[in-house]
Enzyme design. Structure first.
Site, mmCIF file in Angstrom:
data_model
loop_
_atom_site.group_PDB
_atom_site.id
_atom_site.type_symbol
_atom_site.label_atom_id
_atom_site.label_comp_id
_atom_site.label_asym_id
_atom_site.label_seq_id
_atom_site.Cartn_x
_atom_site.Cartn_y
_atom_site.Cartn_z
ATOM 1 N N CYS A 120 7.614 7.310 1.731
ATOM 2 C CA CYS A 120 6.001 8.609 2.100
ATOM 3 C C CYS A 120 5.505 9.472 0.967
ATOM 4 O O CYS A 120 5.296 10.836 1.978
ATOM 5 C CB CYS A 120 7.061 9.018 3.609
ATOM 6 S SG CYS A 120 7.727 8.316 4.585
ATOM 7 N N HIS A 253 4.667 15.686 5.483
ATOM 8 C CA HIS A 253 5.176 14.941 5.769
ATOM 9 C C HIS A 253 5.639 14.228 7.112
ATOM 10 O O HIS A 253 6.418 15.373 7.772
ATOM 11 C CB HIS A 253 5.410 13.919 4.977
ATOM 12 C CG HIS A 253 6.210 12.292 5.667
ATOM 13 N ND1 HIS A 253 5.721 12.010 5.383
ATOM 14 C CD2 HIS A 253 7.533 12.145 5.857
ATOM 15 C CE1 HIS A 253 6.269 10.553 6.426
ATOM 16 N NE2 HIS A 253 7.548 10.739 6.202
ATOM 17 N N ASN A 283 4.300 9.123 12.586
ATOM 18 C CA ASN A 283 4.743 8.771 10.957
ATOM 19 C C ASN A 283 3.541 7.955 10.473
ATOM 20 O O ASN A 283 4.000 6.749 10.613
ATOM 21 C CB ASN A 283 5.992 8.690 10.977
ATOM 22 C CG ASN A 283 6.180 8.311 9.934
ATOM 23 O OD1 ASN A 283 5.357 7.956 8.393
ATOM 24 N ND2 ASN A 283 7.584 8.905 9.013
#
Lengths: 333, 83
Positions: A120, A253, A283
């Site tokens: 990520c 994020h 996500n």
């Protein structure tokens, strides 16, 4: 020691275009509850997510990357790029890298093109790599794409991961410029902790194989995500000479709304300065930061002159943060 | 210590005031697994005591968490005293 900060007036990397692409197939919490042992309320209260986009059968990560990359190039206006740095943990195939294929499909056959894998945090790692290409003269303009289809990694019956992840791609174009101008990327702060690699992992294909699916240890991830993004954000702001009170916008994020809320509280930056899209897209792993960046720029939430902090955390563990004074950009889609 | 904990749960973790009674169970009070992690981090920051997520998850009620906090603060104070 070589100073990686963009002190050289000819060697700074400046954002001159952004773009994103989300696959059209939206999956709601109600749909997930029909096949997972959970409730809509449980998903929303634990994650802040109500829908996520899924690539679906026949759509590969590279398809999303090409769409996002093309849009970022359009936003950057005329002029080509000499390199593509592509962040992904879900490439179309293990070998070769996805970037050369994506470059060719964008009409860029011949340019430098390779993948970066930092889960990520991938976009920030790719951004730093691209800035390095510019600083060292490898390229004058670089396309950075982060594209993911995490839906392909998930155990379809795992209620702790299926509701969280969505698919998508985001991109930015960097050009050579001056460290003093809007759009110049400040020092990118990066880090990793391989001792905790098992917290976020796909364990497969070896003697330690547990399952072929992605697994995440939620509570520990939560703690490390908050602590690492907070520390990296402080370091990046410090490198730019900013007080946290000077930060106008945060593009973090989108792991989970609870993580960003906890990081906001710890940093003391009010939540209304934080760009958010986790509710609608979930996500999207490495794609999360550039998708949010492009959406926030398109909506006007990011305006020219805003002091923007970017931060991410992911498997590895990896993390990062960077600063940028938002530039005037056009044609963002 | 219960009152300090209660204030922190309401002001910082934004739990619902009416759900917070000493005998309320952890989940009933709104302390899900992620809130427990946040609480552990907050207790470390505010009271300089390290209480793990696992220990907090074992506490049955809000009053039990307050007791756990009180014990840890007392232990930390004893350890700090010059011998």
């Amino acid at each position: 020691m070589y100073n990686m900060s963009p002190a050289d007036p000819c060697g700074a990397a400046v954002i001159c275009g952004v773009g994103y692409w989300l696959p059209p197939l939206a999956v709601t919490n109600a749909e997930l509850c029909s096949r997972l042992d959970t409730t809509e309320q449980w998903i929303l209260s634990r994650t802040g997510i109500s829908t996520r986009r899924i690539a679906g059968p026949g759509v590969a990560t590279s398809d999303l990357a090409v769409e996002a990359g093309g849009r970022a190039l359009k936003s950057a206006g005329s002029g080509t790029v000499q390199a593509l740095v592509l962040a992904t943990t879900t490439p179309d195939r293990p070998c070769p890298a996805m970037a050369p294929d994506v470059a060719s499909r964008l009409g860029l056959t011949g340019i430098a093109a390779f993948d970066v894998s930092a889960v990520c945090s991938g976009f920030l790692y790719a951004l730093a790599t691209a800035a390095g290409f510019i600083a060292t003269g490898v390229a004058d303009r670089v396309l950075v794409i982060a594209a993911e289809t995490f839906s392909t990694l998930l155990d379809p019956l795992d209620r702790s991961t299926v509701p969280i992840f969505g698919d998508g791609a985001g991109a930015a174009v960097l050009r050579r410029g001056s460290a003093a101008e809007p759009g110049a990327i400040g020092r990118v702060v990066l880090g990793s902790d391989g001792e905790r690699h098992e917290l976020i992992a796909v364990e497969t294909g070896g003697s330690r194989q547990q399952s072929g699916y992605f697994r995440m240890r939620g509570r520990e991830v939560f703690r490390h995500a908050v602590e690492r993004m907070t520390a990296a954000s402080l370091a990046a702001a410090d490198a730019a000479g900013w007080d946290l009170a000077d930060v106008d916008r945060v593009v973090a994020h989108q792991a989970n709304a609870r993580i960003t809320a906890a990081a906001a509280a710890k940093l003391g930056i009010p939540e209304d300065r934080w760009a958010q899209n986790v509710r609608e897209v979930g996500n999207t792993a490495a794609a999360s930061v550039p998708v949010l960046l492009a959406q926030a720029a398109a909506s006007g939430f990011l305006a020219a002159g805003h002091r923007v902090l970017l931060t991410a955390f992911g498997g590895g563990l990896t993390w990062g943060a960077a600063t940028v004074v938002w530039p005037e950009l056009e044609n963002i889609t | 210590m219960y009152e300090e904990l209660r204030t922190l749960l309401i002001d910082d973790l934004r739990l619902t005031e009416s759900d917070l009674r000493p005998e309320a169970g952890r989940e009933e009070a709104g302390l899900d697994s992620l809130a427990v992690v946040e609480l552990s981090m907050l207790l470390s920051e505010r009271f300089s005591v390290e209480i793990s997520d696992e220990d907090l998850l074992e506490a049955a009620t809000v009053a039990d968490i307050a007791d756990l906090l009180e014990q840890q603060i007392r232990r930390a104070a004893v350890q700090k005293q010059p011998s």
